[in-house]
Design an enzyme around this catalytic site. Sequence first.
Site, PDB file in Angstrom:
ATOM      1  N   LYS A  86       1.082  -1.200   0.007  1.00 24.08           N
ATOM      2  CA  LYS A  86       0.005   0.088  -0.086  1.00 24.08           C
ATOM      3  C   LYS A  86       1.009   1.115  -0.026  1.00 24.08           C
ATOM      4  CE  LYS A  86      -3.322   2.742   2.983  1.00 24.08           C
ATOM      5  NZ  LYS A  86      -3.788   2.555   4.275  1.00 24.08           N
ATOM      6  N   GLU A 125      -8.422  12.604  12.976  1.00 19.59           N
ATOM      7  CA  GLU A 125      -7.438  11.287  13.292  1.00 19.59           C
ATOM      8  C   GLU A 125      -6.497  11.912  14.519  1.00 19.59           C
ATOM      9  OE1 GLU A 125      -4.333   8.069  11.383  1.00 19.59           O
ATOM     10  OE2 GLU A 125      -5.560   9.466   9.943  1.00 19.59           O
ATOM     11  N   SER A 151     -13.024   5.295   3.622  1.00 17.88           N
ATOM     12  CA  SER A 151     -13.818   6.163   3.653  1.00 17.88           C
ATOM     13  C   SER A 151     -14.958   6.132   2.620  1.00 17.88           C
ATOM     14  CB  SER A 151     -13.136   7.651   3.623  1.00 17.88           C
ATOM     15  OG  SER A 151     -12.430   7.774   2.548  1.00 17.88           O
ATOM     16  N   GLU A 188      -7.828  -3.184   3.787  1.00 13.86           N
ATOM     17  CA  GLU A 188      -6.995  -2.152   3.744  1.00 13.86           C
ATOM     18  C   GLU A 188      -6.852  -1.546   5.318  1.00 13.86           C
ATOM     19  OE1 GLU A 188      -6.087   2.616   2.045  1.00 13.86           O
ATOM     20  OE2 GLU A 188      -7.451   1.202   0.962  1.00 13.86           O
ATOM     21  N   ALA A 233      -1.695   4.457   7.228  1.00 17.22           N
ATOM     22  CA  ALA A 233      -2.953   5.604   6.979  1.00 17.22           C
ATOM     23  C   ALA A 233      -2.343   6.595   6.345  1.00 17.22           C
ATOM     24  CB  ALA A 233      -3.928   5.911   7.999  1.00 17.22           C
ATOM     25  N   ARG A 242      -6.759  16.848   6.623  1.00 21.02           N
ATOM     26  CA  ARG A 242      -7.810  18.152   6.348  1.00 21.02           C
ATOM     27  C   ARG A 242      -7.018  19.472   6.670  1.00 21.02           C
ATOM     28  NH1 ARG A 242      -8.901  13.289   5.725  1.00 21.02           N
ATOM     29  NH2 ARG A 242     -11.114  12.589   6.108  1.00 21.02           N
ATOM     30  N   GLY A 266      -5.141  13.315   0.392  1.00 16.16           N
ATOM     31  CA  GLY A 266      -4.830  11.986   0.056  1.00 16.16           C
ATOM     32  C   GLY A 266      -5.663  10.973   0.096  1.00 16.16           C
ATOM     33  N   GLU A 315     -12.203  11.137  -4.111  1.00 14.94           N
ATOM     34  CA  GLU A 315     -11.932  10.939  -2.902  1.00 14.94           C
ATOM     35  C   GLU A 315     -11.247  12.109  -2.403  1.00 14.94           C
ATOM     36  OE1 GLU A 315     -10.080   8.289   0.725  1.00 14.94           O
ATOM     37  OE2 GLU A 315     -11.052   7.180  -0.900  1.00 14.94           O
ATOM     38  N   LYS A 334     -12.344  15.238   0.245  1.00 20.03           N
ATOM     39  CA  LYS A 334     -11.503  15.653   1.371  1.00 20.03           C
ATOM     40  C   LYS A 334     -11.217  17.181   1.174  1.00 20.03           C
ATOM     41  CE  LYS A 334      -9.779  10.807   2.577  1.00 20.03           C
ATOM     42  NZ  LYS A 334      -8.726  10.045   2.251  1.00 20.03           N
TER      43      LYS A 334
END
Length: 474
Positions: free
Chosen positions: A216, A265, A283, A309, A371, A415, A429, A444, A448
């Site tokens: 990933k 987060e 998300s 994931e 993440a 964010r 991202g 996505e 965001k």
Amino acid sequence: MNAKPPRHALAEAFAEAVARARRKGTAVLASVGMPVAMPPSLDYFARWYDTCGDAFYWKAREPSLTLCGHGRVATLAASGNGRFATLAARWKTLIDDAVVQGGHAPLAIGGCRFDSEGAHAKHWRGFDGADLAVPALVLASDGQTHRLIVQRMLDASADVDAEAEACLAWLEVSETAPSTMHPLPEPLHSIELPSADWRCKVEQALDAIDDDRFLKVVLAREACQRHAGRLPVATLLRRLDEQASNAHVFAFARGDACFLGATPERLVRVEGGHLKTHALADSIRRDDVEAADLALARALIDSTKDRHEHELVVRAIVDALAPHTVALNVPATPEVKRLPRIQHLCTPIRGELRDGTGIFDLVAALHPTPAVAGLPRDDAMRHIRAHEGFDRGWYAAPVGWVDGRGDGDFLVALRSALVRDGDCRMYAGCGIVRGSDPVAEYTETCLKLTQMRDALAHGAIRHVPTLHADPAMS
């Protein structure tokens, strides 16, 4: 604030610090705390940002804590791969010799760069590798009680009376200075990489995954929105706070620039030898219709790709924390964390720390999480450096505070945006794994970025013209 430290309390603590500085042969931190009637607020942040430049605002949820302060009496700075261990050692040195009165532990607050090895873009000047300030003044509130902390570094030659008078004078200015909440200027345009070029980066990452270079990687992009005048960061921050009611809000001002955001987060929180964190990954959008919104949440939970994931992130966090804990509590299945425009899979994690483990040990072990970087970490980071094409600076990096008891809280700066004059560089991202769709991943990132774009909205203007950045520059 409606109450100020009695002059004698300041003078007493300062005199003790000066005496200790004479014995130690080095400057000593003095920290004086007391209850006050007024809580920290964005009005205070606005005044201090305009008059001091070096100011901060912090509003965390679960548990509630708001901090607001300014000035810098000492700096904890470090760079390179060992930066968090260096910060821990320097903070311990300050705290071991500190004079503390009023029952409130001294505090340092700040952040660090996402990548300790990457190149530094000039617009990130002032936001160094790892930079925590020991503020001159802090207002703090847990929602029930409010407190003021005054901090000074004093050497053997310090004039105790003059230092106390200077503190009281600055508090008077803080009370009487006019509020500087200004309207947002009109947006001119946004400069960003064409969507097709960013999707090509996703395709490159998918090819690398197919070649088994990593499992990933998290790819981000930057959009620079320009405005007709200087952006008032306190106004922007207030809008973010109002719109992202269940996110953690933060702002760190350095001279003429400010890094701010409203992140969902948390990297890690430590209190009384226990840690609190979560895995937040994968998300889907929200819907105004309740039934449709619940269906989207169910689709997220049932998605094989998203659950896989998410499990990668949970496993990596648990593996990183295991050497530092005697017990970890990890639910078997994730929950859905709902934000105003987006919802995420979330697994809360709790743990008990091993003796001798501090919050900087945990930050070093966790950052960057899968993440925000990928798996395996080193391989994903190499790909990001080679292909992402811009300097993340403090974006997606730890920002937070630590106190003299060893408690603290660090967020992941998502964010978020860097504001300098009339430019707002915002970032978003998403995680790329086998099976990711480049078009869906780009969508996505747009979702965001909506949070910051909406906070920047000017009157009826909702569409901001886009100018394409030169792909050769990215």
